[in-house]
Write a protein that holds these residues in place. Structure first.
Motif, PDB file in Angstrom:
ATOM      1  N   LEU A   1       0.798  -1.229   0.000  1.00 58.11           N
ATOM      2  CA  LEU A   1       0.000   0.000   0.000  1.00 58.11           C
ATOM      3  C   LEU A   1       0.829   1.277   0.000  1.00 58.11           C
ATOM      4  O   LEU A   1       0.400   2.297  -0.538  1.00 58.11           O
ATOM      5  CB  LEU A   1      -0.938   0.004   1.209  1.00 58.11           C
ATOM      6  CG  LEU A   1      -2.042  -1.061   1.168  1.00 58.11           C
ATOM      7  CD1 LEU A   1      -2.883  -0.993   2.426  1.00 58.11           C
ATOM      8  CD2 LEU A   1      -2.917  -0.887  -0.068  1.00 58.11           C
ATOM      9  N   SER A   2       2.009   1.260   0.611  1.00 58.97           N
ATOM     10  CA  SER A   2       2.731   2.530   0.740  1.00 58.97           C
ATOM     11  C   SER A   2       3.234   3.022  -0.600  1.00 58.97           C
ATOM     12  O   SER A   2       3.069   4.182  -0.944  1.00 58.97           O
ATOM     13  CB  SER A   2       3.882   2.380   1.729  1.00 58.97           C
ATOM     14  OG  SER A   2       3.352   2.194   3.024  1.00 58.97           O
ATOM     15  N   ASP A   3       3.861   2.139  -1.368  1.00 58.63           N
ATOM     16  CA  ASP A   3       4.478   2.591  -2.612  1.00 58.63           C
ATOM     17  C   ASP A   3       3.941   1.889  -3.853  1.00 58.63           C
ATOM     18  O   ASP A   3       3.756   2.505  -4.886  1.00 58.63           O
ATOM     19  CB  ASP A   3       5.993   2.342  -2.552  1.00 58.63           C
ATOM     20  CG  ASP A   3       6.738   3.544  -1.993  1.00 58.63           C
ATOM     21  OD1 ASP A   3       6.100   4.595  -1.854  1.00 58.63           O
ATOM     22  OD2 ASP A   3       7.934   3.412  -1.704  1.00 58.63           O
TER      23      ASP A   3
ATOM     24  N   LEU B   1       1.061   0.128  -4.892  1.00 61.61           N
ATOM     25  CA  LEU B   1      -0.272   0.241  -5.496  1.00 61.61           C
ATOM     26  C   LEU B   1      -0.856   1.626  -5.233  1.00 61.61           C
ATOM     27  O   LEU B   1      -0.671   2.186  -4.154  1.00 61.61           O
ATOM     28  CB  LEU B   1      -1.214  -0.815  -4.906  1.00 61.61           C
ATOM     29  CG  LEU B   1      -0.761  -2.279  -4.986  1.00 61.61           C
ATOM     30  CD1 LEU B   1      -1.865  -3.186  -4.433  1.00 61.61           C
ATOM     31  CD2 LEU B   1      -0.422  -2.669  -6.415  1.00 61.61           C
ATOM     32  N   ASP B   2      -1.602   2.156  -6.212  1.00 59.79           N
ATOM     33  CA  ASP B   2      -2.370   3.368  -5.930  1.00 59.79           C
ATOM     34  C   ASP B   2      -3.757   2.943  -5.436  1.00 59.79           C
ATOM     35  O   ASP B   2      -4.048   1.748  -5.325  1.00 59.79           O
ATOM     36  CB  ASP B   2      -2.420   4.302  -7.149  1.00 59.79           C
ATOM     37  CG  ASP B   2      -3.159   3.683  -8.320  1.00 59.79           C
ATOM     38  OD1 ASP B   2      -3.854   2.672  -8.136  1.00 59.79           O
ATOM     39  OD2 ASP B   2      -3.036   4.210  -9.442  1.00 59.79           O
ATOM     40  N   SER B   3      -4.612   3.930  -5.138  1.00 66.52           N
ATOM     41  CA  SER B   3      -5.871   3.573  -4.483  1.00 66.52           C
ATOM     42  C   SER B   3      -6.748   2.729  -5.404  1.00 66.52           C
ATOM     43  O   SER B   3      -7.454   1.829  -4.949  1.00 66.52           O
ATOM     44  CB  SER B   3      -6.609   4.838  -4.045  1.00 66.52           C
ATOM     45  OG  SER B   3      -6.848   5.677  -5.151  1.00 66.52           O
ATOM     46  N   VAL B   4      -6.667   2.995  -6.710  1.00 68.77           N
ATOM     47  CA  VAL B   4      -7.503   2.239  -7.639  1.00 68.77           C
ATOM     48  C   VAL B   4      -7.000   0.800  -7.756  1.00 68.77           C
ATOM     49  O   VAL B   4      -7.780  -0.155  -7.753  1.00 68.77           O
ATOM     50  CB  VAL B   4      -7.521   2.946  -9.011  1.00 68.77           C
ATOM     51  CG1 VAL B   4      -8.250   2.090 -10.022  1.00 68.77           C
ATOM     52  CG2 VAL B   4      -8.167   4.311  -8.892  1.00 68.77           C
TER      53      VAL B   4
ATOM     54  N   ALA C   1      -5.457  -0.808  -5.497  1.00 65.24           N
ATOM     55  CA  ALA C   1      -5.797  -1.485  -4.238  1.00 65.24           C
ATOM     56  C   ALA C   1      -7.238  -1.997  -4.286  1.00 65.24           C
ATOM     57  O   ALA C   1      -7.525  -3.111  -3.851  1.00 65.24           O
ATOM     58  CB  ALA C   1      -5.591  -0.532  -3.063  1.00 65.24           C
ATOM     59  N   LEU C   2      -8.140  -1.193  -4.861  1.00 66.75           N
ATOM     60  CA  LEU C   2      -9.532  -1.635  -4.984  1.00 66.75           C
ATOM     61  C   LEU C   2      -9.644  -2.811  -5.958  1.00 66.75           C
ATOM     62  O   LEU C   2     -10.414  -3.743  -5.742  1.00 66.75           O
ATOM     63  CB  LEU C   2     -10.415  -0.483  -5.456  1.00 66.75           C
ATOM     64  CG  LEU C   2     -10.630   0.632  -4.434  1.00 66.75           C
ATOM     65  CD1 LEU C   2     -11.469   1.753  -5.038  1.00 66.75           C
ATOM     66  CD2 LEU C   2     -11.315   0.084  -3.189  1.00 66.75           C
ATOM     67  N   ARG C   3      -8.866  -2.756  -7.031  1.00 69.12           N
ATOM     68  CA  ARG C   3      -8.884  -3.868  -7.997  1.00 69.12           C
ATOM     69  C   ARG C   3      -8.411  -5.152  -7.337  1.00 69.12           C
ATOM     70  O   ARG C   3      -8.919  -6.237  -7.627  1.00 69.12           O
ATOM     71  CB  ARG C   3      -7.984  -3.556  -9.193  1.00 69.12           C
ATOM     72  CG  ARG C   3      -8.601  -2.571 -10.173  1.00 69.12           C
ATOM     73  CD  ARG C   3      -7.691  -2.362 -11.360  1.00 69.12           C
ATOM     74  NE  ARG C   3      -7.528  -3.580 -12.167  1.00 69.12           N
ATOM     75  CZ  ARG C   3      -6.582  -3.737 -13.083  1.00 69.12           C
ATOM     76  NH1 ARG C   3      -5.717  -2.769 -13.307  1.00 69.12           N
ATOM     77  NH2 ARG C   3      -6.506  -4.855 -13.776  1.00 69.12           N
TER      78      ARG C   3
END
Lengths: 527, 110
Positions: free
Chosen positions: B60-62, B64-67, B69-71
């Motif tokens: 999560l920190s570096d 993946l972006d938020s989208v 992460a949802l995918r």
């Protein structure tokens, strides 16, 4: 108060123990922030900083960011915050274009800094790295900042018309724009924001956007103006809506400011019904259209909050705002409201002469929050900043927003389109935002973007990209549904369902990236 | 390491450090298989090709972006036939492939 650098000092004098910034369970008080930022200012001055030298800051989220920001300001330098997600060549471009001689960073970025310095011999001091032989200069560690910490800011002779900061745009199109604000224009915005939203010392502002964006100037400087705290979520927390909602509740955040997308994610997946976000009293959003169905749901989920649609850009800060009337469904699309007390607006035609109310034209803005100009780009300044004669032999200086707006009967301004988002399709004028609005009004669609691509025959053809997790959604079905909502010429030739839309660091749809993705393969390699 | 890479002390540690949970290295093959499929999806679909991603790496920190992460959440729901509720989108469930695998197995039992 006339200098942005004095905000923290005055808050520290009033309430030194009050929290200035909270991040990842740690707190920096105003007293400690003032002392550390003065320490950094002294370190920079000791390293040979001259008045108005640019001080670049390359840091990830954390408590060092406000120290670096206020330290750069207190040194008499001009702050240049760099997007921490930038690749090295973008960092180099910004350092070169601003002529920065000083860089404040952190140990985790040593490799990037080493690579950067190889291309930027002009950099004469680096603060934030331990000494070692791998760099062409001797860096100054963060421990020196603590050693030099002191209550008194250094005397610098800075005046309010001197540069405070230079912000850069994302530069997905190549060269980033560099936008210069003076202490006066930056402070005018902080003053306005603190007054407009009645910010108080017990307020807690969230910081959603990256600290190099104009959104963060609200989160950090307006908070400091009021002596309020800024709560900085970690990058991991920002990506998990339920964790973010829990943080907002735990920290009792009172004011939020972001692009609508972040709020849509929070509304859909934050579990807001099960939490208690009653401390949230203002929700500000800007930068894009807030889809009506999501906004309506969020307002139901946050009944204690007031909502404010603010309009502006990095160049002008915020120049108009629309506070949503309570208990009433707002008009769609949402108005951008009326001019702030710091701004005057004019709606003009192509000849830059004012139009009668109700007609659509370009929005011009003058006011105390407007930038000094684009750094190092006199041609861009001549295009964007125009003079109009006024009484007494004087000229007013207006910023051309490039946005097309219309004055409504109730006096509010309505955003119509970006000048560059208005396209001609087979002779018809089409506003891409109107196409996006129609797409988003369809039930399964979460996000939508429409772009125009050349059809090779002098006209444009509209393509749409949508995000939906409804397995029953299909391009065919979406196009059929759209046919009832849009004139035939405005219906996209093609709809593509993607798992996500590419976005710029502030969270706006990255249209350049989308265009590139939708262009036929062979066009990519045409040059 | 940049400061944003620190573990969030305000949230519980990933469940693998919990002595009550079996070490994934010696646990039933289900855990290892779940981790493997999660990592394969992250490497193949979510990060720039060629990026190395380990089972304990901070996603999560570096990375993946938020989208993205949802995918990853959508993938896990479909791939392992679990229901992911809004309240499940928290850092401790998605921090690493190990943490997500642990969550997947818990979600399958509920």
């Amino acid at each position: 108060m006339t200098l942005l650098s004095r905000l923290v000092d005055e808050a520290a004098m009033r309430r030194p123990e009050a929290p200035a910034v909270r991040c990842d369970g740690e707190t920096l008080s105003y007293g400690e922030l003032a002392r550390r930022s003065h320490g950094l200012a002294r370190v920079l001055l000791g390293a040979g900083l001259e008045p108005r030298d640019r001080v670049a800051v390359l840091l990830g989220k954390g408590l060092d960011v406000p120290v670096a920001f206020h330290g750069a300001l207190a040194s008499g330098g001009a702050l240049v915050p760099i997007d921490p997600g930038s690749p090295v060549d973008q960092i180099v471009r910004i350092l070169r274009a601003t002529g920065a001689r000083h860089l404040v960073t952190e140990p985790g970025r040593r490799d990037a800094v080493r690579e950067t310095l190889a291309s930027c011999p002009e950099i004469s001091s680096v603060v934030g790295l331990e000494e070692a032989d791998d760099l062409p200069l001797r860096p100054i560690p963060w421990s020196s900042v603590s050693e030099q910490a002191t209550d008194r800011p250094p005397e610098t002779g800075t005046i309010d018309l001197d540069p405070a900061y230079i912000l850069h745009t994302s530069g997905s199109t190549g060269t980033p724009k560099l936008i210069l604000h003076t202490h006066r224009s930056a402070l005018a915005f902080a003053d306005w924001a603190a007054d407009e939203y009645s910010l108080r010392p017990d307020d807690r502002l969230s910081n959603h956007s990256s600290h190099h964006t104009c959104f963060a100037t609200f989160d950090f400087y307006a908070a400091a103006r009021a002596g309020a705290a800024t709560v900085v979520p970690t990058p991991a927390t920002l990506k998990m809506p339920a964790s973010l909602a829990a943080l907002l509740e735990r920290e009792r955040v009172t004011v939020w400011y972001s692009v609508p997308t972040a709020l849509v994610h929070l509304s859909l997946r934050g579990g807001l019904e099960d939490g208690d976000l009653s401390s949230l009293r203002w929700v500000l959003f800007a930068g894009e259209t807030f889809p009506a169905k999501h906004l309506a749901r969020l307002r139901r989920q946050l009944p204690a909050a007031r909502f404010s649609h603010v309009y502006g850009s990095t160049e002008v800060n915020v120049c108009t705002r629309y506070h949503l009337p309570e208990g009433v469904e707002p008009a769609e699309p949402l108005p951008i409201g009326t001019a702030c007390s710091t701004s005057a607006t004019l709606v003009v035609g192509d000849d830059l002469e004012p139009l009668p109310d109700g007609e659509t034209g370009e929005l011009l803005v003058r006011g105390s929050t407007v930038m000094a100009g684009y750094w190092g780009d006199p041609a861009a300044n001549r295009r964007a900043l125009v003079r109009r004669p006024t009484a007494g032999g004087f000229d007013d200086l207006y910023f051309r927003t490039g946005d097309r707006v219309r004055r409504l009967d109730d006096g509010n301004l309505a955003f119509v389109t970006r000048a560059d988002l208005q396209v001609k399709v087979r002779g018809h004028r089409v506003e891409l935002e109107g196409v996006e609005r129609a797409l988003r009004s369809l039930d399964p669609i979460e996000e939508a973007a429409a772009i125009a691509l050349p059809d090779g025959e002098g006209s444009s053809v509209i393509h749409a990209v949508v995000v939906t997790d409804d397995p029953a959604a299909s391009p065919r079905k979406i196009l059929d549904d759209l046919a009832g909502l849009l004139p035939t010429y405005a219906v996209p030739a093609e709809v593509v369902i993607l798992p996500s839309l590419p976005r710029t660091p502030t969270g706006k749809v990255d249209r350049t990236a989308l265009r590139f993705r939708l262009l036929p393969e062979e066009t990519h390699h045409a040059h | 390491m940049p400061t944003d890479m620190k573990a969030d002390p305000g949230t519980p540690a990933p469940a693998t450090s919990d002595p009550g949970t079996p070490d994934p290295g010696t646990a039933d093959p289900g855990t290892a298989e779940v981790e493997r499929r999660i990592l394969a999806f992250v490497r193949d679909e979510l990060v720039t090709s060629g990026t190395t991603v380990g089972r304990e790496d901070d996603l999560l920190s570096d990375l993946l972006d938020s989208v993205a992460a949802l995918r990853l959440g959508t993938f896990a729901a479909e791939e392992f036939d679990i229901e992911i509720r809004p309240a499940d989108f928290v850092v401790e469930n998605f921090r690493t492939a190990v943490a997500l695998a642990d969550f997947v197995l818990r979600a399958r039992r509920r």
